[in-house]
Design an enzyme around this catalytic site. Structure first.
Site, mmCIF file in Angstrom:
data_model
loop_
_atom_site.group_PDB
_atom_site.id
_atom_site.type_symbol
_atom_site.label_atom_id
_atom_site.label_comp_id
_atom_site.label_asym_id
_atom_site.label_seq_id
_atom_site.Cartn_x
_atom_site.Cartn_y
_atom_site.Cartn_z
ATOM 1 N N LYS A 160 -10.856 -11.741 -17.189
ATOM 2 C CA LYS A 160 -11.231 -12.261 -18.679
ATOM 3 C C LYS A 160 -10.729 -13.439 -19.260
ATOM 4 O O LYS A 160 -11.399 -14.209 -19.873
ATOM 5 C CB LYS A 160 -10.646 -11.132 -19.452
ATOM 6 C CG LYS A 160 -11.163 -11.044 -21.045
ATOM 7 C CD LYS A 160 -12.605 -10.511 -21.084
ATOM 8 C CE LYS A 160 -13.066 -10.370 -22.592
ATOM 9 N NZ LYS A 160 -14.427 -9.580 -22.491
ATOM 10 N N GLY A 186 0.826 -1.159 -0.046
ATOM 11 C CA GLY A 186 -0.074 -0.059 0.086
ATOM 12 C C GLY A 186 0.954 1.490 0.079
ATOM 13 O O GLY A 186 2.031 1.117 0.350
ATOM 14 N N GLY A 209 -20.317 -9.336 -27.154
ATOM 15 C CA GLY A 209 -19.084 -9.820 -26.633
ATOM 16 C C GLY A 209 -18.824 -11.214 -25.901
ATOM 17 O O GLY A 209 -19.900 -11.977 -25.819
ATOM 18 N N HIS A 217 7.852 -7.452 -3.587
ATOM 19 C CA HIS A 217 6.566 -7.757 -4.092
ATOM 20 C C HIS A 217 6.881 -9.129 -5.102
ATOM 21 O O HIS A 217 7.260 -9.133 -6.223
ATOM 22 C CB HIS A 217 6.200 -6.768 -5.167
ATOM 23 C CG HIS A 217 5.608 -5.555 -4.423
ATOM 24 N ND1 HIS A 217 4.442 -5.356 -3.949
ATOM 25 C CD2 HIS A 217 6.448 -4.187 -3.839
ATOM 26 C CE1 HIS A 217 4.235 -4.321 -3.395
ATOM 27 N NE2 HIS A 217 5.368 -3.643 -3.196
ATOM 28 N N ASP A 249 -17.943 -11.904 -22.958
ATOM 29 C CA ASP A 249 -18.768 -12.164 -21.437
ATOM 30 C C ASP A 249 -20.095 -12.672 -21.315
ATOM 31 O O ASP A 249 -20.621 -13.371 -20.756
ATOM 32 C CB ASP A 249 -18.332 -10.937 -20.635
ATOM 33 C CG ASP A 249 -16.905 -10.235 -20.711
ATOM 34 O OD1 ASP A 249 -16.013 -11.257 -21.043
ATOM 35 O OD2 ASP A 249 -16.688 -9.262 -20.634
ATOM 36 N N SER A 250 -20.973 -11.711 -21.984
ATOM 37 C CA SER A 250 -22.209 -11.777 -21.791
ATOM 38 C C SER A 250 -22.528 -13.267 -22.673
ATOM 39 O O SER A 250 -23.536 -14.026 -22.380
ATOM 40 C CB SER A 250 -23.048 -10.898 -22.758
ATOM 41 O OG SER A 250 -22.621 -10.573 -23.999
ATOM 42 N N CYS A 280 5.329 -6.296 1.789
ATOM 43 C CA CYS A 280 5.446 -4.904 1.753
ATOM 44 C C CYS A 280 4.771 -4.218 2.972
ATOM 45 O O CYS A 280 5.104 -4.509 4.117
ATOM 46 C CB CYS A 280 5.355 -4.111 0.255
ATOM 47 S SG CYS A 280 6.124 -2.648 0.151
ATOM 48 N N TYR A 281 3.793 -3.496 2.688
ATOM 49 C CA TYR A 281 2.969 -2.924 3.732
ATOM 50 C C TYR A 281 2.423 -3.908 4.731
ATOM 51 O O TYR A 281 2.258 -3.742 5.859
ATOM 52 C CB TYR A 281 1.866 -1.870 3.073
ATOM 53 C CG TYR A 281 1.210 -1.080 4.264
ATOM 54 C CD1 TYR A 281 1.447 0.188 4.514
ATOM 55 C CD2 TYR A 281 -0.131 -1.865 4.976
ATOM 56 C CE1 TYR A 281 0.550 0.992 5.670
ATOM 57 C CE2 TYR A 281 -0.612 -1.005 5.844
ATOM 58 C CZ TYR A 281 -0.178 0.287 6.330
ATOM 59 O OH TYR A 281 -1.047 0.982 7.135
ATOM 60 N N GLU A 294 4.653 -10.831 -6.426
ATOM 61 C CA GLU A 294 3.538 -10.761 -7.510
ATOM 62 C C GLU A 294 3.821 -10.182 -8.820
ATOM 63 O O GLU A 294 3.208 -10.577 -9.819
ATOM 64 C CB GLU A 294 2.226 -10.067 -6.793
ATOM 65 C CG GLU A 294 2.210 -8.735 -6.797
ATOM 66 C CD GLU A 294 2.713 -8.301 -5.432
ATOM 67 O OE1 GLU A 294 2.433 -7.278 -4.845
ATOM 68 O OE2 GLU A 294 3.540 -8.917 -4.805
#
Length: 516
Positions: free
Chosen positions: A372, A58, A229, A173, A231-232, A85-86, A175
């Site tokens: 996605k 953060g 698209g 980090h 997703d739908s 980190c934080y 990630e």
């Protein structure tokens, strides 16, 4: 809808720009995880507590007056905790207030990590490797309950482990891709320390989701708004698999679609996917509602409201329809919700923040917790043709948010032609699948040009193409210069009203993929 399996990881967000990457790393291990703000009411998880917790980084210092705190109730779950980190510094600060102070030398960027103990968190990690640091504070005093398991030349405390409890912390980090063995560190925490095997797959998601849809919907009917698209479409296929003819899909022509898209996509839904779909032309209604509107947030709200109005009109008098299914994704949720203190609201999505507060239909959002690429994997597992699965993302508000001014039919027609040339050339040159998303934007800029020895004063079109994995971060696509020159030449020669083309070379962050 909530698809949380019994084995999952809770990520508490302290406002790091990398928090979404933590979630990506965990899910790459086929382990489910969720991001929640650091001050989340933990009682929401009392019936299904996580099997591990990660505290993100953060921007604050733990010594700031308004610094985000740590809810020590997490220790009552007796599950492994990893502070990043934080997250590490707040663990230290809770033990000994004042133990964290401003470092004499800040540490940003690559650093050489030296592992002092490779027993658990650093198993299968070389003694020396490169990690990514981003901190101005450091731990000057460590509780006797903790031991140091890694350091750097600048940070005496680069990683720690509690002597009795399964509490870990790293100052760097893991990630981010710049931490060379970051994925292995996350794997060690998730698989070895939390003992999660990674059973959360596309198939398991489909099975649990179909069951949940059936249980929730019962005998009621569901309306699904299709955007054209991925997703739908995945949502519609999932719901159709669950309840069959109780589903009615509506594909609305809002006047904001790409060239020929309404009929092309309608044909695909009917002939290839065999979905129960009805096409509705409501383009005039949307354009009337958007007349004179410049602000992108207002556009999204207006478009969201009109969509709901159209659906309400369709089901008026039909009491069998109780639910509206839509393709809200996890990034939509993350970018639309402001966590008090940390992550700011970037923009509302018509799927999330753009809906009216009161609706006549309850929401069904089966892929709300997916990124996605995960949605695409689910779509493939459902048998949706790959050529459709690979379609670039297209926003629900359509071209309405790609016109950086008020929306008119004339501007839409201009942008449709520009977009069609750009996308068709990408396909023809075998570049379409090389980019995550490509789009054209009509700028509110007119400039002087010369065509046929005559002065012109016409619009500028911006082209944008990005590479990404999940849309949370993206880099601009380095398309070949000859290709860009060819596309620019076609647009200027074939689209009256455009005399200048520019290419967007900004990344996300700090920019977003869409301009609005």
């Amino acid at each position: 809808m909530q698809h949380r399996p019994s084995d999952w990881i809770l990520i508490l967000d302290y406002g790091s720009q990398y928090t979404q990457l933590i979630a990506r790393r965990v899910r790459e291990l086929s382990v489910y995880c969720e991001i929640h703000p650091f001050n989340k009411d933990l009682s929401d998880f009392k019936d299904q507590p996580p099997q591990g917790i990660i505290l993100s980084g953060g921007p604050k210092s733990v010594n700031d007056e308004d610094a985000p705190g740590l809810n020590t109730e997490i220790f009552g779950w007796d599950v492994p905790v990893l502070g990043i980190c934080y997250g590490l510094q707040i663990l230290a600060h809770v033990e000994i207030p004042g133990s964290v102070e401003k470092a004499d030398r800040r540490e940003f960027g690559r650093s050489d990590l030296i592992v002092d103990d490779s027993t658990d968190l650093f198993q299968n990690i070389p003694q020396e490797s490169v990690v990514w640091m981003s901190h101005g504070d450091h731990i000057k005093e460590l509780s006797a309950d903790y031991e140091i398991i890694a350091h750097t030349d600048n940070a005496r405390v680069a990683a720690v482990r509690h002597k009795q409890k399964q509490l870990f912390g790293v100052q760097f980090h893991p990630e981010v891709v710049h931490t060379v063995y970051g994925k292995q560190i996350v794997r060690n925490f998730v698989n070895k320390i939390c003992k999660l095997e990674g059973t959360w797959t596309a198939q398991s998601f489909i099975e649990s989701t179909v069951e949940e849809i059936r249980e929730r919907v019962g005998d009621a009917r569901v309306l699904c708004g299709l955007s054209g698209g991925v997703d739908s479409t995945v949502v519609a296929t999932l719901v159709h698999k669950a309840i069959g003819d109780q589903l009615q899909c509506i594909f609305v022509d809002n006047g904001l679609l790409r060239k020929n898209e309404f009929q092309d996509v309608l044909d695909l839904y009917e002939e290839e996917l065999h979905l129960p779909v009805k096409g509705v032309d409501a383009s005039d209604r949307f354009l009337d509602g958007l007349e004179g509107v410049f602000d992108p947030e207002k556009k999204r709200k207006i478009i969201g409201n009109i969509f709901i109005d159209v659906f309400d009109d369709i089901v008026e008098g039909d009491n069998d329809f109780k639910f509206l299914a839509q393709g809200t994704l996890y990034p939509d949720v993350i970018e639309s919700i402001s966590f008090k203190g940390p992550s700011a609201t970037i923009k509302s999505h018509h799927n999330v923040g753009g809906l009216p507060e009161e609706m006549n239909l309850a929401l069904v959002e089966p892929v709300r917790e997916l990124f996605k690429d995960e949605v695409r994997n689910v779509g493939r597992q459902l048998g949706i043709p790959d050529h459709f699965i690979k379609r670039h993302p297209f926003p629900g508000p359509g071209l309405g948010i790609r016109i950086i001014s008020d929306v008119t039919k004339e501007k839409l027609d201009l942008l449709r032609e520009v977009d069609d040339i750009f996308i068709s050339e990408l396909r023809q040159q075998d570049l379409y699948d090389e980019v995550w998303q490509a789009l054209a934007v009509l700028l509110p800029v007119q400039s002087v040009g010369v065509m046929g020895d005559e002065r012109t004063y016409e619009f500028t079109a911006a082209l944008r193409a990005v590479t990404s994995v999940d849309g949370m971060t993206a880099d601009w696509a380095h398309l070949p210069h000859p290709f860009l020159a060819h596309v620019s030449n076609r647009i200027i020669n074939e689209v009256p009203g455009i005399n200048r083309v520019v290419y967007d070379v900004s990344s996300k962050p700090p920019s977003t993929i869409e301009w609005e």
